[in-house]
Design a protein around this motif. Structure first.
Motif, short mmCIF file in Angstrom:
data_model
loop_
_atom_site.label_atom_id
_atom_site.label_comp_id
_atom_site.label_asym_id
_atom_site.label_seq_id
_atom_site.Cartn_x
_atom_site.Cartn_y
_atom_site.Cartn_z
N ARG A 40 68.84 -35.67 67.71
CA ARG A 40 67.86 -34.95 68.53
C ARG A 40 68.31 -33.52 68.82
O ARG A 40 67.49 -32.65 69.06
CB ARG A 40 67.58 -35.72 69.80
N MET A 41 69.60 -33.29 68.79
CA MET A 41 70.13 -31.93 68.99
C MET A 41 70.05 -31.10 67.71
O MET A 41 69.77 -29.92 67.77
CB MET A 41 71.58 -31.98 69.48
N SER A 48 74.54 -35.15 61.93
CA SER A 48 74.68 -36.09 63.04
C SER A 48 75.74 -37.14 62.73
O SER A 48 76.55 -37.49 63.60
CB SER A 48 73.34 -36.76 63.34
N GLU A 49 75.74 -37.66 61.51
CA GLU A 49 76.76 -38.63 61.11
C GLU A 49 78.16 -38.04 61.22
O GLU A 49 79.09 -38.68 61.72
CB GLU A 49 76.51 -39.11 59.67
N ASP A 50 78.30 -36.80 60.76
CA ASP A 50 79.60 -36.13 60.83
C ASP A 50 80.04 -35.94 62.29
O ASP A 50 81.21 -36.14 62.62
CB ASP A 50 79.54 -34.76 60.14
N LEU A 51 79.10 -35.56 63.14
CA LEU A 51 79.43 -35.33 64.55
C LEU A 51 79.82 -36.63 65.25
O LEU A 51 80.71 -36.63 66.10
CB LEU A 51 78.28 -34.62 65.26
N VAL A 52 79.17 -37.74 64.89
CA VAL A 52 79.55 -39.04 65.46
C VAL A 52 80.99 -39.36 65.07
O VAL A 52 81.79 -39.79 65.92
CB VAL A 52 78.60 -40.17 64.98
N MET A 76 82.89 -40.49 77.06
CA MET A 76 82.51 -40.35 75.65
C MET A 76 81.48 -39.24 75.47
O MET A 76 81.60 -38.41 74.57
CB MET A 76 81.95 -41.68 75.13
N TYR A 77 80.45 -39.22 76.33
CA TYR A 77 79.42 -38.17 76.20
C TYR A 77 79.99 -36.80 76.57
O TYR A 77 79.50 -35.78 76.08
CB TYR A 77 78.18 -38.50 77.03
N HIS A 78 81.00 -36.76 77.39
CA HIS A 78 81.67 -35.49 77.67
C HIS A 78 82.28 -34.95 76.37
O HIS A 78 82.12 -33.76 76.04
CB HIS A 78 82.74 -35.68 78.75
N LEU A 79 82.95 -35.82 75.62
CA LEU A 79 83.49 -35.42 74.33
C LEU A 79 82.37 -35.03 73.37
O LEU A 79 82.48 -34.03 72.64
CB LEU A 79 84.32 -36.56 73.73
N ALA A 80 81.29 -35.81 73.36
CA ALA A 80 80.16 -35.53 72.47
C ALA A 80 79.52 -34.18 72.79
O ALA A 80 79.16 -33.42 71.88
CB ALA A 80 79.12 -36.65 72.56
N ARG A 81 79.39 -33.88 74.06
CA ARG A 81 78.83 -32.58 74.48
C ARG A 81 79.70 -31.45 73.97
O ARG A 81 79.19 -30.44 73.46
CB ARG A 81 78.75 -32.47 76.00
N ASN A 82 81.01 -31.60 74.11
CA ASN A 82 81.91 -30.54 73.64
C ASN A 82 81.79 -30.36 72.14
O ASN A 82 81.79 -29.23 71.64
CB ASN A 82 83.36 -30.86 74.03
N ILE A 83 81.67 -31.45 71.42
CA ILE A 83 81.51 -31.37 69.96
C ILE A 83 80.18 -30.70 69.62
O ILE A 83 80.10 -29.86 68.72
CB ILE A 83 81.63 -32.78 69.33
N SER A 84 79.13 -31.04 70.34
CA SER A 84 77.82 -30.43 70.12
C SER A 84 77.86 -28.93 70.39
O SER A 84 77.32 -28.13 69.62
CB SER A 84 76.77 -31.11 71.02
N ILE A 85 78.52 -28.55 71.48
CA ILE A 85 78.65 -27.12 71.81
C ILE A 85 79.44 -26.39 70.73
O ILE A 85 79.04 -25.32 70.28
CB ILE A 85 79.30 -26.95 73.20
N ASP A 86 80.55 -26.99 70.30
CA ASP A 86 81.36 -26.39 69.22
C ASP A 86 80.52 -26.22 67.95
O ASP A 86 80.58 -25.18 67.29
CB ASP A 86 82.58 -27.24 68.91
N HIS A 87 79.76 -27.26 67.61
CA HIS A 87 78.91 -27.20 66.41
C HIS A 87 77.89 -26.08 66.53
O HIS A 87 77.69 -25.30 65.59
CB HIS A 87 78.21 -28.55 66.20
N HIS A 88 77.24 -26.00 67.69
CA HIS A 88 76.21 -24.97 67.89
C HIS A 88 76.82 -23.57 67.79
O HIS A 88 76.25 -22.68 67.16
CB HIS A 88 75.53 -25.16 69.25
N LYS A 89 77.99 -23.37 68.40
CA LYS A 89 78.65 -22.06 68.32
C LYS A 89 79.00 -21.71 66.88
O LYS A 89 78.81 -20.58 66.44
CB LYS A 89 79.92 -22.06 69.17
N LYS A 90 79.51 -22.69 66.15
CA LYS A 90 79.89 -22.47 64.75
C LYS A 90 78.65 -22.09 63.93
O LYS A 90 78.69 -21.16 63.14
CB LYS A 90 80.55 -23.72 64.18
N PRO A 135 69.70 -24.69 73.71
CA PRO A 135 70.53 -25.89 73.52
C PRO A 135 70.84 -26.61 74.83
O PRO A 135 70.88 -27.83 74.86
CB PRO A 135 71.80 -25.35 72.86
N GLU A 136 71.04 -25.87 75.90
CA GLU A 136 71.36 -26.48 77.20
C GLU A 136 70.19 -27.32 77.71
O GLU A 136 70.37 -28.44 78.19
CB GLU A 136 71.71 -25.40 78.23
N LYS A 137 68.98 -26.78 77.61
CA LYS A 137 67.80 -27.51 78.10
C LYS A 137 67.49 -28.70 77.19
O LYS A 137 67.12 -29.77 77.67
CB LYS A 137 66.60 -26.56 78.21
#
Length: 189
Positions: A40-41, A48-52, A76-90, A135-137
């Motif tokens: 969804r992000m 998504s598979e890679d991020l999981v 776990m979602y705290h880690l997932a959020r950080n990964i999502s943020i890193d992905h978005h920045k990249k 991305p935040e919203k």
């Protein structure tokens, strides 16, 4: 005791203490939910598979930080959020935007073809509107509406109060509604 009956926190504490095989059970329990969060992000199944996978790699890497005091899913979602943020920045640095692929719609067979078309179009427009949110919203709506996290859990993830989460969700929904209406209006032209 059957392993399915062991709590998430209990399993993670076993992982923390060196029984890394128990991570497989946590993966079985949460890989689909995490995939849904990332899909969804990003709107991209491969990404998504890679991020999981990255989430579970980080769980192993940072297992020593798990205290067992809060819910495993919040950690776990705290880690997932950080990964999502890193992905978005990249992706932003690379000037790349994830493809908006079609949502696969699993509609019951009783629904007429015409109704399916309208529902698929509504889902497509909602997906497009969701993709236009910041991305935040987008993240806060996905966590609350699709992942089913409670406001208190989201507050713990985002390091803010439950009231602040409610305000952010309200603003995100308001923006989503405005974007959807604009898309709907443009489609009618």
């Amino acid at each position: 005791m059957h392993l399915d009956a062991i709590s998430d926190n209990g399993l993670m504490l076993k992982v923390k203490n060196g029984d890394v095989d128990k991570l497989g059970l946590l993966f079985e329990r949460y890989n689909k939910a995490l995939f849904g969060f990332f899909y969804r992000m990003t709107q991209n199944a491969k990404t998504s598979e890679d991020l999981v996978q990255n989430v579970f790699l980080r769980i192993l890497k940072y297992k020593h930080t798990f205290t067992g005091e809060g819910k495993f899913t919040t950690w776990m979602y705290h880690l997932a959020r950080n990964i999502s943020i890193d992905h978005h920045k990249k992706q932003s640095r690379m000037g790349y935007k994830d493809d908006l692929s079609q949502w696969e719609n699993q509609l019951p067979e009783e629904v007429s073809t015409e109704d399916k078309m309208y529902q698929q179009e509504d889902i497509r427009m909602l997906n497009a509107a969701l993709g236009r949110l910041s991305p935040e919203k987008r993240e806060i709506l996905i966590l609350s509406r699709y992942q089913g996290l409670k406001y208190k859990e989201i507050g713990a993830l985002m390091d803010c109060s439950e009231g602040a989460v409610k305000v952010r969700i309200h603003r995100a929904l308001s923006d989503l509604k405005d974007i959807y209406k604009k898309l709907e209006k443009n489609q009618q032209l």
